[in-house]
Design a protein around this motif. Structure first.
Motif, PDB file in Angstrom:
ATOM      1  N   PRO A   1       0.828  -1.185  -0.040  1.00  0.00           N
ATOM      2  CA  PRO A   1       0.088  -0.015   0.178  1.00  0.00           C
ATOM      3  C   PRO A   1       0.692   1.260  -0.152  1.00  0.00           C
ATOM      4  O   PRO A   1       0.211   2.263  -0.125  1.00  0.00           O
ATOM      5  CB  PRO A   1      -0.756   0.016   1.109  1.00  0.00           C
TER       6      PRO A   1
ATOM      7  N   SER B   1      -4.853   0.517  -9.332  1.00  0.00           N
ATOM      8  CA  SER B   1      -5.758   0.156  -8.109  1.00  0.00           C
ATOM      9  C   SER B   1      -5.994  -1.371  -8.025  1.00  0.00           C
ATOM     10  O   SER B   1      -6.051  -2.269  -9.154  1.00  0.00           O
ATOM     11  CB  SER B   1      -7.075   1.103  -8.107  1.00  0.00           C
ATOM     12  N   ILE B   2      -6.466  -1.852  -6.628  1.00  0.00           N
ATOM     13  CA  ILE B   2      -6.835  -3.259  -6.767  1.00  0.00           C
ATOM     14  C   ILE B   2      -8.013  -3.265  -7.471  1.00  0.00           C
ATOM     15  O   ILE B   2      -8.207  -4.337  -8.160  1.00  0.00           O
ATOM     16  CB  ILE B   2      -7.260  -3.269  -5.232  1.00  0.00           C
TER      17      ILE B   2
ATOM     18  N   ILE C   1      -7.845 -10.533  -0.671  1.00  0.00           N
ATOM     19  CA  ILE C   1      -6.807  -9.484  -0.915  1.00  0.00           C
ATOM     20  C   ILE C   1      -5.588  -9.839   0.130  1.00  0.00           C
ATOM     21  O   ILE C   1      -6.060  -9.837   1.155  1.00  0.00           O
ATOM     22  CB  ILE C   1      -7.243  -8.254  -0.715  1.00  0.00           C
TER      23      ILE C   1
ATOM     24  N   LEU D   1     -10.438  -2.422   3.061  1.00  0.00           N
ATOM     25  CA  LEU D   1     -10.534  -2.925   1.914  1.00  0.00           C
ATOM     26  C   LEU D   1     -11.506  -4.299   1.776  1.00  0.00           C
ATOM     27  O   LEU D   1     -12.243  -4.512   0.831  1.00  0.00           O
ATOM     28  CB  LEU D   1      -9.069  -3.602   1.470  1.00  0.00           C
TER      29      LEU D   1
ATOM     30  N   GLU E   1     -14.821  -2.908   1.116  1.00  0.00           N
ATOM     31  CA  GLU E   1     -14.890  -2.203  -0.200  1.00  0.00           C
ATOM     32  C   GLU E   1     -15.183  -3.120  -1.195  1.00  0.00           C
ATOM     33  O   GLU E   1     -16.089  -3.251  -2.051  1.00  0.00           O
ATOM     34  CB  GLU E   1     -13.737  -1.373  -0.622  1.00  0.00           C
ATOM     35  N   TYR E   2     -14.691  -4.286  -1.225  1.00  0.00           N
ATOM     36  CA  TYR E   2     -14.621  -5.219  -2.275  1.00  0.00           C
ATOM     37  C   TYR E   2     -15.228  -6.467  -1.946  1.00  0.00           C
ATOM     38  O   TYR E   2     -15.553  -7.465  -2.668  1.00  0.00           O
ATOM     39  CB  TYR E   2     -12.913  -5.760  -2.576  1.00  0.00           C
TER      40      TYR E   2
ATOM     41  N   ALA F   1      -9.814  -9.566   3.496  1.00  0.00           N
ATOM     42  CA  ALA F   1      -8.355  -8.871   3.326  1.00  0.00           C
ATOM     43  C   ALA F   1      -7.401  -9.076   4.638  1.00  0.00           C
ATOM     44  O   ALA F   1      -8.084  -8.975   5.792  1.00  0.00           O
ATOM     45  CB  ALA F   1      -8.634  -7.504   3.084  1.00  0.00           C
TER      46      ALA F   1
END
Length: 337
Positions: free
Chosen positions: A250, A264-265, A288, A307, A310-311, A315
């Motif tokens: 990061p 970006s991821i 992740i 994260l 968000e995804y 993570a």
């Protein structure tokens, strides 16, 4: 190729730990094989094992000196040759994952002939690979992919194997780089395979298996890296991944060795799915993995929680916090009926 331990890890005078990732990786995952390290003046990496001279290493029973450096282009610096020759003259075999064949250097070739010590070029395989066919094969496969080079793809795959085996799952780490081959004893350095045969080599590395068997395929480079995207794409197609884990560092803003901005991821997930569907339409991101070494613990946990939300996938930092959540998600994936 049989490379006899115990090892002396030769780090030369590399400028940082990333440039010594081959040697450090072997020490991390096969510490029982590593008796000591040999560093030249100015070396900025430390594997945390005893520093030994060639003479001391020979007396300690070292069988092989592993050149533990990884640099752009896989070159062997000329000023390292004398150390390699000294090891050979002491009867210690030498192994390297660089792009140059040891025997192509006259001083090294002659020293090996004098002593009878062996030369191991791990990047050069005697295996002949077919072109990839992309035909669905039994078994399950998880590929580690990256936002950049050197972000933890190998470590994540190894950590997944360890956790899965601890649960009684059928799982094998599949090495696609020189360090992974040193650690696992099998595999091929994909970046040394002719481009037409990359996907076929990965099909050989991770062959047909039982329906509930997982291959944890070590990723290489990044689909967004201008130097190595070709290798990454061939690996993705050959892996025929059912699942993939995005690996990320990061604190970087540009990709290692070039001036291109780090993707970006989200960009990595979308591109991996778009390209991976060619050989597996069901490919999915399942986690992740973030290298949080440069972050404080609280900062790291906040980042990982964000994260994950968000995804919509777990993570974690595989080394700092483990991979249980990543394996929990993989356990929900089953081979198609």
């Amino acid at each position: 190729m049989v490379i006899d331990p115990p090892y002396l890890i030769f780090l030369g005078d590399v400028p940082d730990a990333l440039a010594a990732k081959t040697g450090l990786g072997i020490v991390d995952w096969r510490p029982e094989w590593c008796i000591g390290q040999l560093r030249l003046d100015g070396c900025q990496a430390d594997a945390g094992i005893p520093d030994l001279s060639i003479e001391a290493a020979a007396k300690a029973g070292v069988k092989t000196m592993v050149v533990g450096a990884a640099n752009a282009g896989g070159v062997l610096p000329a000023h390292w040759i004398a150390t390699i020759v000294a090891a050979l003259d002491a009867g210690i075999s030498v192994a390297t994952g660089l792009h140059v064949r040891l025997a192509s250097i006259p001083e090294i070739r002659d020293a090996a002939a004098r002593s009878g010590a062996k030369l191991h070029d791990v990047r050069f395989s005697d295996q002949r690979f077919d072109t990839g066919k992309g035909v669905k094969r039994p078994g399950l496969r998880c590929l580690t992919v990256g936002t950049d080079c050197s972000v933890g793809k190998k470590y994540t795959a190894l950590a997944l194997e360890r956790e899965m085996r601890s649960r009684g799952m059928k799982a094998d780490f599949r090495a696609t780089g020189q360090t992974g081959v040193f650690i696992s004893g099998r595999g091929a350095a994909i970046d040394a395979v002719a481009a037409d045969f990359i996907s076929g080599a990965v099909e050989w590395i991770a062959p047909a298996a039982e329906p509930d068997h997982w291959d944890l395929v070590e990723g290489q480079g990044s689909l967004f890296h201008p130097s190595f995207a070709g290798v990454s794409l061939g690996l993705l197609h050959g892996a025929q991944a059912d699942a993939f884990v995005v690996c990320h560092e990061p604190t970087r803003t540009t990709m290692r060795g070039v001036k291109h901005a780090l993707p970006s991821i989200r960009e990595v997930i979308d591109m991996t799915i778009a390209c991976g569907r060619l050989t597996n339409p069901a490919i999915a991101c399942t986690g992740i993995a973030v290298n949080t070494q440069k972050l404080g613990e609280t900062e790291a946990k906040v980042l990982l929680d964000g994260l994950s939300q968000e995804y919509g996938v777990p993570a974690t930092d595989p080394i700092r916090f483990g991979v249980k959540a990543l394996v929990d998600r993989l356990e929900t994936i089953h081979a198609p009926a």
